[in-house]
Design a protein around this motif. Structure first.
Motif, PDB file in Angstrom:
ATOM      1  N   ALA A 245       0.811  -1.213   0.000  1.00 10.03           N
ATOM      2  CA  ALA A 245       0.000   0.000   0.000  1.00 10.03           C
ATOM      3  C   ALA A 245       0.846   1.265   0.000  1.00 10.03           C
ATOM      4  N   ASN A 246       0.308   2.289  -0.652  1.00  6.76           N
ATOM      5  CA  ASN A 246       0.936   3.607  -0.591  1.00  6.76           C
ATOM      6  C   ASN A 246       0.867   4.161   0.818  1.00  6.76           C
ATOM      7  N   ALA A 247       1.826   5.015   1.138  1.00  9.70           N
ATOM      8  CA  ALA A 247       1.841   5.653   2.458  1.00  9.70           C
ATOM      9  C   ALA A 247       0.754   6.710   2.591  1.00  9.70           C
ATOM     10  N   SER A 248       0.268   7.208   1.468  1.00  5.13           N
ATOM     11  CA  SER A 248      -0.752   8.249   1.458  1.00  5.13           C
ATOM     12  C   SER A 248      -2.102   7.682   1.058  1.00  5.13           C
ATOM     13  N   SER A 249      -3.172   8.256   1.614  1.00  5.07           N
ATOM     14  CA  SER A 249      -4.521   7.841   1.260  1.00  5.07           C
ATOM     15  C   SER A 249      -5.114   8.694   0.143  1.00  5.07           C
ATOM     16  N   LYS A 250      -4.270   9.475  -0.544  1.00  9.21           N
ATOM     17  CA  LYS A 250      -4.732  10.212  -1.711  1.00  9.21           C
ATOM     18  C   LYS A 250      -4.889   9.272  -2.902  1.00  9.21           C
ATOM     19  N   ASP A 251      -5.673   9.713  -3.877  1.00  3.36           N
ATOM     20  CA  ASP A 251      -5.831   8.945  -5.106  1.00  3.36           C
ATOM     21  C   ASP A 251      -4.481   8.828  -5.809  1.00  3.36           C
ATOM     22  N   VAL A 252      -4.247   7.687  -6.454  1.00  5.56           N
ATOM     23  CA  VAL A 252      -2.947   7.451  -7.090  1.00  5.56           C
ATOM     24  C   VAL A 252      -2.632   8.476  -8.168  1.00  5.56           C
ATOM     25  N   THR A 253      -3.632   8.979  -8.870  1.00  7.44           N
ATOM     26  CA  THR A 253      -3.365   9.960  -9.920  1.00  7.44           C
ATOM     27  C   THR A 253      -2.885  11.279  -9.331  1.00  7.44           C
ATOM     28  N   GLN A 254      -3.344  11.614  -8.129  1.00  5.99           N
ATOM     29  CA  GLN A 254      -2.840  12.805  -7.446  1.00  5.99           C
ATOM     30  C   GLN A 254      -1.398  12.599  -7.007  1.00  5.99           C
ATOM     31  N   LEU A 255      -1.111  11.415  -6.501  1.00  4.43           N
ATOM     32  CA  LEU A 255       0.245  11.133  -6.037  1.00  4.43           C
ATOM     33  C   LEU A 255       1.235  11.122  -7.194  1.00  4.43           C
ATOM     34  N   ASP A 256       0.794  10.638  -8.350  1.00  7.96           N
ATOM     35  CA  ASP A 256       1.681  10.553  -9.505  1.00  7.96           C
ATOM     36  C   ASP A 256       2.143  11.936  -9.942  1.00  7.96           C
ATOM     37  N   ALA A 257       1.323  12.948  -9.710  1.00  6.76           N
ATOM     38  CA  ALA A 257       1.668  14.311 -10.118  1.00  6.76           C
ATOM     39  C   ALA A 257       2.452  15.061  -9.037  1.00  6.76           C
ATOM     40  N   SER A 258       2.626  14.449  -7.880  1.00  7.21           N
ATOM     41  CA  SER A 258       3.305  15.120  -6.778  1.00  7.21           C
ATOM     42  C   SER A 258       4.814  15.082  -6.959  1.00  7.21           C
ATOM     43  N   THR A 259       5.471  16.164  -6.589  1.00  8.38           N
ATOM     44  CA  THR A 259       6.937  16.234  -6.687  1.00  8.38           C
ATOM     45  C   THR A 259       7.613  15.866  -5.379  1.00  8.38           C
ATOM     46  N   ALA A 260       6.846  15.653  -4.336  1.00 10.22           N
ATOM     47  CA  ALA A 260       7.411  15.310  -3.025  1.00 10.22           C
ATOM     48  C   ALA A 260       6.720  14.066  -2.486  1.00 10.22           C
ATOM     49  N   THR A 261       7.402  13.383  -1.578  1.00  7.32           N
ATOM     50  CA  THR A 261       6.820  12.206  -0.940  1.00  7.32           C
ATOM     51  C   THR A 261       5.641  12.625  -0.073  1.00  7.32           C
ATOM     52  N   GLU A 262       4.511  11.955  -0.243  1.00  4.26           N
ATOM     53  CA  GLU A 262       3.335  12.253   0.569  1.00  4.26           C
ATOM     54  C   GLU A 262       2.998  11.028   1.397  1.00  4.26           C
ATOM     55  N   ALA A 263       2.670  11.273   2.661  1.00  2.52           N
ATOM     56  CA  ALA A 263       2.404  10.138   3.548  1.00  2.52           C
ATOM     57  C   ALA A 263       1.477  10.553   4.680  1.00  2.52           C
ATOM     58  N   ASP A 264       0.533   9.672   5.003  1.00  2.00           N
ATOM     59  CA  ASP A 264      -0.269   9.823   6.209  1.00  2.00           C
ATOM     60  C   ASP A 264       0.604   9.450   7.407  1.00  2.00           C
ATOM     61  N   PRO A 265       0.185   9.758   8.635  1.00  2.00           N
ATOM     62  CA  PRO A 265       0.935   9.277   9.801  1.00  2.00           C
ATOM     63  C   PRO A 265       1.111   7.760   9.743  1.00  2.00           C
ATOM     64  N   VAL A 266       2.287   7.303  10.083  1.00  2.00           N
ATOM     65  CA  VAL A 266       2.602   5.876   9.966  1.00  2.00           C
ATOM     66  C   VAL A 266       1.628   5.030  10.774  1.00  2.00           C
ATOM     67  N   GLU A 267       1.274   5.509  11.959  1.00  2.00           N
ATOM     68  CA  GLU A 267       0.361   4.744  12.811  1.00  2.00           C
ATOM     69  C   GLU A 267      -1.009   4.587  12.156  1.00  2.00           C
ATOM     70  N   ASP A 268      -1.486   5.640  11.469  1.00  2.00           N
ATOM     71  CA  ASP A 268      -2.777   5.564  10.784  1.00  2.00           C
ATOM     72  C   ASP A 268      -2.718   4.569   9.634  1.00  2.00           C
ATOM     73  N   TRP A 269      -1.608   4.604   8.893  1.00  2.49           N
ATOM     74  CA  TRP A 269      -1.418   3.668   7.781  1.00  2.49           C
ATOM     75  C   TRP A 269      -1.436   2.238   8.290  1.00  2.49           C
ATOM     76  N   ALA A 270      -0.687   1.967   9.344  1.00  2.00           N
ATOM     77  CA  ALA A 270      -0.609   0.606   9.872  1.00  2.00           C
ATOM     78  C   ALA A 270      -1.959   0.149  10.407  1.00  2.00           C
ATOM     79  N   SER A 271      -2.686   1.041  11.044  1.00  2.00           N
ATOM     80  CA  SER A 271      -4.010   0.690  11.557  1.00  2.00           C
ATOM     81  C   SER A 271      -4.945   0.286  10.424  1.00  2.00           C
TER      82      SER A 271
END
Length: 305
Positions: A245-271
């Motif tokens: 899984a991606n670290a971010s809960s954004k749509d993949v098309t949004q992430l593909d256009a991002s120039t920086a790493t995007e991530a939700d809090p690690v604890e939220d991702w793991a949960s």
């Protein structure tokens, strides 16, 4: 029963690597190949090869300390015959990449199983199902690489980041013709569907019914676990056996256009990952874009609230 199916039958929780290429992309001093990404680093320079090897080693160490099985994949994602020819690299690069990772695995001594897979990707853009080839075109396009990978000592085959069911079917047909266990992994959107609009249960059943030897199971990747849990009820995803899984809960098309790493809090991702694991009994948990060793650590030992 294949070595992969046996692992899945015996272990309710299995780890998979988190991002390798994406972590290297953001490592100072390392430049990835424009079409083959991190694969050429298996040949050097020495510092870059060592940096890549250290990422695999991190995941081996974490899984070993937790006494959990681990799935690793060789850096062969974009090594189809067309890209190899255009890049002008050795035709043995697929075999060399598998040998590189097997050497790392075999030098590591652990009581928990570690399987090495050989990886393929889509012909075109992971997030553009409209560009995906038909099943017939896909089988023809991918067969050469799949045949090369099947001849290596890799434990299984995996095709990842597939945006369309038609291309996945062609790849599955080519993989079914080999003697290797194999997995198919789809990219899914916010609605939990394959990016071509096919619901996951339909996509998995469609392929199962049209290949001579079905996959050992299916993954989703380059997505977020909440996209799956929010859209499917218990008992509807019995063939889904893994997520990276991606670290971010954004749509993949949004992430593909991002120039920086995007991530939700690690604890939220793991949960969210562990919710999917519990709700749908998805045994294999790993990371994709934006994930690091910290994400794997949270899957092993989530912090108490």
């Amino acid at each position: 029963m294949s070595i992969l199916s046996e692992l899945l039958a015996r272990h309710p929780k299995i780890l998979a690597e988190c991002a390798i290429a994406e972590r290297l992309r953001r490592t100072p001093g390392i430049t990835l190949h424009p079409t083959l990404f991190n694969t050429p680093l298996i040949y050097g320079p020495a510092e870059a090869r060592a940096a890549m090897s250290s990422l695999y080693q991190e995941y081996l160490d974490a899984a070993g300390e937790a006494d959990l099985p681990l799935l690793l994949t060789a850096p062969t994602w974009r090594l189809d015959a067309e890209r190899i020819a255009t890049a002008g690299v050795s035709d043995s690069i697929n075999e060399d990449a598998v040998s590189y990772l097997l050497q790392i695995r075999d030098q590591y001594r652990s009581s928990s199983p570690v399987l090495v897979g050989a990886l393929t990707g889509p012909k075109n853009d992971c997030y553009r199902p409209d560009l995906a080839p038909t099943a017939e075109e896909s089988e023809n396009f991918h067969s050469r690489q799949i045949e090369q990978l099947a001849e290596t000592p890799a434990d299984f085959l995996l095709s990842q980041t597939l945006p369309a069911v038609g291309e996945a079917l062609g790849i599955a047909r080519a993989m079914a013709a080999t003697n290797k266990p194999y997995l198919i992994s789809f990219c899914t959107g916010l609605d939990g569907k394959v990016l071509d609009g096919t619901p996951l249960p339909e996509a998995m059943d469609f392929i199962d019914q049209r290949v001579s030897r079905p996959p050992d199971g299916y993954f989703v990747n380059c997505t977020h676990p909440r996209f799956i849990t929010a859209n499917y009820g218990v008992g509807t995803l019995t063939r889904l056996i893994g997520i990276q899984a991606n670290a971010s809960s954004k749509d993949v098309t949004q992430l593909d256009a991002s120039t920086a790493t995007e991530a939700d809090p690690v604890e939220d991702w793991a949960s969210a990952m562990l919710d999917l694991h519990a709700k749908h009994q998805v045994p294999t948990l790993g990371g994709c874009c934006g994930t690091t060793l910290a994400h794997m650590a949270q899957l092993i030992q989530p912090k108490k609230k």
